[in-house]
Scaffold this motif. Sequence first.
Motif, mmCIF file in Angstrom:
data_model
loop_
_atom_site.group_PDB
_atom_site.id
_atom_site.type_symbol
_atom_site.label_atom_id
_atom_site.label_comp_id
_atom_site.label_asym_id
_atom_site.label_seq_id
_atom_site.Cartn_x
_atom_site.Cartn_y
_atom_site.Cartn_z
ATOM 1 N N GLU A 4 0.825 -1.211 0.000
ATOM 2 C CA GLU A 4 0.000 0.000 0.000
ATOM 3 C C GLU A 4 0.858 1.259 0.000
ATOM 4 O O GLU A 4 0.589 2.209 -0.737
ATOM 5 C CB GLU A 4 -0.930 0.011 1.210
ATOM 6 C CG GLU A 4 -2.123 -0.906 1.075
ATOM 7 C CD GLU A 4 -3.049 -0.801 2.275
ATOM 8 O OE1 GLU A 4 -2.936 0.162 3.061
ATOM 9 O OE2 GLU A 4 -3.887 -1.699 2.419
ATOM 10 N N THR A 5 1.890 1.277 0.822
ATOM 11 C CA THR A 5 2.793 2.429 0.892
ATOM 12 C C THR A 5 3.515 2.619 -0.426
ATOM 13 O O THR A 5 3.609 3.737 -0.936
ATOM 14 C CB THR A 5 3.818 2.247 2.034
ATOM 15 O OG1 THR A 5 3.110 2.070 3.260
ATOM 16 C CG2 THR A 5 4.739 3.446 2.145
ATOM 17 N N LEU A 6 4.005 1.530 -0.995
ATOM 18 C CA LEU A 6 4.711 1.593 -2.269
ATOM 19 C C LEU A 6 3.790 2.108 -3.377
ATOM 20 O O LEU A 6 4.192 2.956 -4.183
ATOM 21 C CB LEU A 6 5.271 0.225 -2.634
ATOM 22 C CG LEU A 6 6.157 0.160 -3.869
ATOM 23 C CD1 LEU A 6 7.358 1.091 -3.746
ATOM 24 C CD2 LEU A 6 6.623 -1.266 -4.106
ATOM 25 N N ASN A 7 2.551 1.644 -3.414
ATOM 26 C CA ASN A 7 1.592 2.120 -4.416
ATOM 27 C C ASN A 7 1.290 3.604 -4.252
ATOM 28 O O ASN A 7 1.162 4.335 -5.233
ATOM 29 C CB ASN A 7 0.299 1.309 -4.362
ATOM 30 C CG ASN A 7 0.443 -0.047 -4.997
ATOM 31 O OD1 ASN A 7 1.312 -0.268 -5.831
ATOM 32 N ND2 ASN A 7 -0.405 -0.979 -4.594
ATOM 33 N N ALA A 8 1.164 4.073 -3.011
ATOM 34 C CA ALA A 8 0.899 5.490 -2.759
ATOM 35 C C ALA A 8 2.068 6.348 -3.228
ATOM 36 O O ALA A 8 1.868 7.384 -3.877
ATOM 37 C CB ALA A 8 0.634 5.715 -1.274
ATOM 38 N N ILE A 9 3.274 5.919 -2.925
ATOM 39 C CA ILE A 9 4.468 6.662 -3.357
ATOM 40 C C ILE A 9 4.562 6.653 -4.875
ATOM 41 O O ILE A 9 4.828 7.680 -5.500
ATOM 42 C CB ILE A 9 5.745 6.069 -2.717
ATOM 43 C CG1 ILE A 9 5.722 6.298 -1.200
ATOM 44 C CG2 ILE A 9 6.988 6.675 -3.343
ATOM 45 C CD1 ILE A 9 6.808 5.554 -0.449
ATOM 46 N N ALA A 10 4.329 5.497 -5.488
ATOM 47 C CA ALA A 10 4.393 5.397 -6.950
ATOM 48 C C ALA A 10 3.374 6.320 -7.612
ATOM 49 O O ALA A 10 3.672 6.971 -8.618
ATOM 50 C CB ALA A 10 4.169 3.955 -7.386
ATOM 51 N N ASP A 26 15.046 7.586 -3.397
ATOM 52 C CA ASP A 26 16.056 6.761 -2.764
ATOM 53 C C ASP A 26 16.305 5.554 -3.671
ATOM 54 O O ASP A 26 15.355 5.002 -4.235
ATOM 55 C CB ASP A 26 15.501 6.319 -1.405
ATOM 56 C CG ASP A 26 16.422 5.366 -0.688
ATOM 57 O OD1 ASP A 26 16.219 4.138 -0.860
ATOM 58 O OD2 ASP A 26 17.315 5.827 0.015
ATOM 59 N N PRO A 27 17.564 5.147 -3.865
ATOM 60 C CA PRO A 27 17.841 4.009 -4.759
ATOM 61 C C PRO A 27 17.081 2.733 -4.417
ATOM 62 O O PRO A 27 16.640 2.016 -5.304
ATOM 63 C CB PRO A 27 19.350 3.792 -4.615
ATOM 64 C CG PRO A 27 19.879 5.108 -4.172
ATOM 65 C CD PRO A 27 18.789 5.733 -3.342
ATOM 66 N N GLU A 28 16.899 2.445 -3.132
ATOM 67 C CA GLU A 28 16.161 1.243 -2.746
ATOM 68 C C GLU A 28 14.693 1.350 -3.145
ATOM 69 O O GLU A 28 14.096 0.381 -3.596
ATOM 70 C CB GLU A 28 16.296 0.999 -1.250
ATOM 71 C CG GLU A 28 17.685 0.534 -0.835
ATOM 72 C CD GLU A 28 17.777 0.250 0.650
ATOM 73 O OE1 GLU A 28 16.743 -0.011 1.292
ATOM 74 O OE2 GLU A 28 18.902 0.290 1.172
ATOM 75 N N LEU A 29 14.111 2.543 -3.003
ATOM 76 C CA LEU A 29 12.721 2.759 -3.391
ATOM 77 C C LEU A 29 12.587 2.672 -4.911
ATOM 78 O O LEU A 29 11.670 2.049 -5.430
ATOM 79 C CB LEU A 29 12.232 4.119 -2.891
ATOM 80 C CG LEU A 29 10.808 4.507 -3.260
ATOM 81 C CD1 LEU A 29 9.812 3.473 -2.736
ATOM 82 C CD2 LEU A 29 10.479 5.884 -2.731
ATOM 83 N N ALA A 30 13.521 3.276 -5.623
ATOM 84 C CA ALA A 30 13.495 3.212 -7.088
ATOM 85 C C ALA A 30 13.609 1.770 -7.564
ATOM 86 O O ALA A 30 12.911 1.360 -8.498
ATOM 87 C CB ALA A 30 14.628 4.050 -7.667
ATOM 88 N N ASP A 31 14.459 0.991 -6.918
ATOM 89 C CA ASP A 31 14.607 -0.419 -7.273
ATOM 90 C C ASP A 31 13.303 -1.177 -7.029
ATOM 91 O O ASP A 31 12.877 -1.974 -7.869
ATOM 92 C CB ASP A 31 15.746 -1.047 -6.474
ATOM 93 C CG ASP A 31 16.058 -2.468 -6.887
ATOM 94 O OD1 ASP A 31 15.977 -2.774 -8.096
ATOM 95 O OD2 ASP A 31 16.396 -3.278 -6.007
#
Length: 59
Positions: A4-10, A26-31
């Motif tokens: 859910e958090t990843l979808n909201a950020i995306a 952040d590189p980890e988030l982009a990955d």
Amino acid sequence: MNKETLNAIASDVFLQAEQGLAVELDPELADAMGAFAEDAVSLADLAEDEASGTTHEED
């Protein structure tokens, strides 16, 4: 990070990029969002080459 958090950020990143804004991540988030393609040879690639008779010589 949960889905859910990843979808909201995306979604937020997409909306900002769509407006022409540069979005720093952040590189980890982009990955996690799929920014970095894996281009290593897979076992499936090797098996396919073997089955087709393709040979690769070292340079």
